[in-house]
Design an enzyme around this catalytic site. Structure first.
Site, short mmCIF file in Angstrom:
data_model
loop_
_atom_site.label_atom_id
_atom_site.label_comp_id
_atom_site.label_asym_id
_atom_site.label_seq_id
_atom_site.Cartn_x
_atom_site.Cartn_y
_atom_site.Cartn_z
N ASP A 177 0.83 -1.21 0.00
CA ASP A 177 0.00 0.00 0.00
C ASP A 177 0.86 1.26 0.00
O ASP A 177 1.98 1.25 0.52
CB ASP A 177 -0.93 -0.02 1.23
N HIS A 211 2.36 3.24 -8.95
CA HIS A 211 2.15 1.81 -9.25
C HIS A 211 3.32 1.27 -10.05
O HIS A 211 3.79 0.15 -9.84
CB HIS A 211 0.84 1.61 -10.03
N SER A 229 -10.84 -6.99 -4.43
CA SER A 229 -12.15 -7.00 -5.08
C SER A 229 -12.83 -5.64 -4.93
O SER A 229 -13.76 -5.32 -5.64
CB SER A 229 -13.02 -8.13 -4.50
N GLU A 230 -12.34 -4.81 -4.00
CA GLU A 230 -12.90 -3.47 -3.81
C GLU A 230 -12.21 -2.43 -4.70
O GLU A 230 -12.72 -1.31 -4.87
CB GLU A 230 -12.75 -3.04 -2.33
N LEU A 236 10.84 -20.68 -4.49
CA LEU A 236 9.94 -19.72 -3.83
C LEU A 236 8.61 -19.80 -4.57
O LEU A 236 8.60 -19.86 -5.80
CB LEU A 236 10.50 -18.29 -3.96
C1 IPE Z 1 -5.45 -2.79 -0.29
O1 IPE Z 1 -5.05 -1.48 -0.57
C2 IPE Z 1 -5.42 -3.61 -1.51
C3 IPE Z 1 -4.13 -3.71 -2.18
C4 IPE Z 1 -2.97 -3.34 -1.76
C5 IPE Z 1 -4.19 -4.34 -3.45
P1 IPE Z 1 -6.10 -0.29 -0.59
O2 IPE Z 1 -5.29 0.95 -0.60
O3 IPE Z 1 -7.06 -0.44 -1.69
O4 IPE Z 1 -6.84 -0.48 0.79
P2 IPE Z 1 -7.95 0.39 1.53
O5 IPE Z 1 -9.18 0.29 0.72
O6 IPE Z 1 -7.43 1.79 1.61
O7 IPE Z 1 -8.08 -0.24 2.87
C1 IPE Z 2 -1.58 0.22 -3.34
O1 IPE Z 2 -1.33 1.59 -3.36
C2 IPE Z 2 -1.76 -0.35 -4.72
C3 IPE Z 2 -3.11 -0.81 -5.02
C4 IPE Z 2 -4.13 -0.83 -4.22
C5 IPE Z 2 -3.32 -1.31 -6.36
P1 IPE Z 2 -2.51 2.63 -3.38
O2 IPE Z 2 -2.87 2.93 -4.78
O3 IPE Z 2 -3.62 2.19 -2.51
O4 IPE Z 2 -1.80 3.90 -2.73
P2 IPE Z 2 -2.42 4.91 -1.71
O5 IPE Z 2 -2.93 4.14 -0.54
O6 IPE Z 2 -3.52 5.64 -2.41
O7 IPE Z 2 -1.28 5.79 -1.35
MG MG Z 3 -4.08 2.43 -0.56
#
Ligand code: IPE
Ligand code: IPE
Ligand code: MG
Length: 267
Positions: A28, A45, A74-75, A139
């Site tokens: 994240d 990303h 999934s969200e 791995l």
């Molecule tokens: C969780 O990250 C999912 C992934 C890293 C793929 P999000 O950034 O989408 O999580 P929430 O929704 O803020 O909890």
């Molecule tokens: C995690 O980084 C990657 C995915 C969920 C695909 P985010 O895109 O959620 O990054 P923040 O949380 O907005 O910084």
């Molecule tokens: Mg995030």
């Protein structure tokens, strides 16, 4: 079904002094990493892929056997269409460019999640990558894509009931495990979430029951081998008791009789 059955961590006493066998990571903070640099979110990303490479390398060096990465929940379909498309393209490109290298390095590649919502071209790449690397065992790298912990439990329940209708009312925890998406791996020993948020976000809900949790403020593109070592160091300082007492662990009385005596587990 699964090639091998692993005892649930609620039963088996794993020693945290050793290297974690399975690490699961919520990657994240990509968007915030980019925003801090006045770049579009998707630049984060893109940089996140470099952190994935560094983490895979570090896992191999440390002797970790399973690495599971949450790439798309999934969200995450709720995000702006442009960002979702970019993430899908990035996944396709990563598969096209990296799978041969994974294979050369003895890495088995798996994907967990509901693939039906993906583009057929992407699904095809996934299937080919999985079969190409199926016999590797240095791995196991699992990517969770369109994955949700609740979806996983539900799909497992549905298949378990459909295949064993006579057992309704008498199922035990071990009956469900083979139907879960990660039936090929032991439950995670260490969970890492970067980006400062302290939540599970519908990741491996069933499998994280007794996993050690580690949260870091580092944003995912900043994560590297040194950061992984720090997380492993933190893990090694912990005492995994699985319901037992410290004294029991010290005297080695870890038999099933001394374990958590829930009726469903002992059925
Ligand atoms: C969780 O990250 C999912 C992934 C890293 C793929 P999000 O950034 O989408 O999580 P929430 O929704 O803020 O909890
Ligand atoms: C995690 O980084 C990657 C995915 C969920 C695909 P985010 O895109 O959620 O990054 P923040 O949380 O907005 O910084
Ligand atoms: Mg995030």
């Amino acid at each position: 079904m699964s090639e091998r059955r692993f005892a649930s961590s609620t039963r088996e006493v794993l020693d945290s002094a050793t290297v974690p066998r399975h690490i699961a990571i919520i990657m994240d903070g990509n968007g915030r990493w980019a925003r801090k640099r006045l770049l579009p979110r998707v630049a984060g990303h893109k940089r996140g892929v470099d952190a994935v490479r560094a983490t895979i390398r570090a896992c191999i060096e440390s002797g970790v056997r399973y690495l599971t990465l949450f790439a798309f929940s999934s969200e995450n379909w709720r995000r702006p269409q442009d960002e979702v498309s970019f993430l899908m393209q990035l996944f396709v490109r990563a598969l096209e460019e990296e799978v041969a290298k994974l294979h050369e390095n003895g890495i088995r590649f798996r994907v967990i999640g509901e693939l039906s919502r993906f583009d057929p071209g992407l699904v095809d790449l996934i299937i080919r990558a999985e079969s190409m690397t199926a016999d590797n065992d240095r791995l196991t790298l699992t990517v969770a894509a369109n994955y949700g912990g609740r979806w996983d439990i539900l799909q497992a329940l549905q298949r378990m009931i459909a295949e064993n209708p006579e057992k309704i009312g008498g199922f035990a925890e071990d009956d469900l495990a083979p139907y879960l998406a990660m039936n090929f791996a032991p439950e995670p020993d260490l969970f890492i979430r970067t980006g400062g948020e302290q939540r599970i976000s519908n990741f491996l809900l069933w499998q994280l029951a007794y996993t050690e949790l580690y949260f870091t403020e580092l944003l995912w593109p900043e994560f590297d081998g040194a950061a992984l070592d720090q997380a492993i160091e933190s893990y090694r300082r912990r005492e995994r008791r699985f319901g037992r007492t410290s004294e029991q662990l010290a005297t080695g009385s870890q038999s099933e009789a001394a374990s958590v005596g829930s009726s469903s587990q002992n059925a």
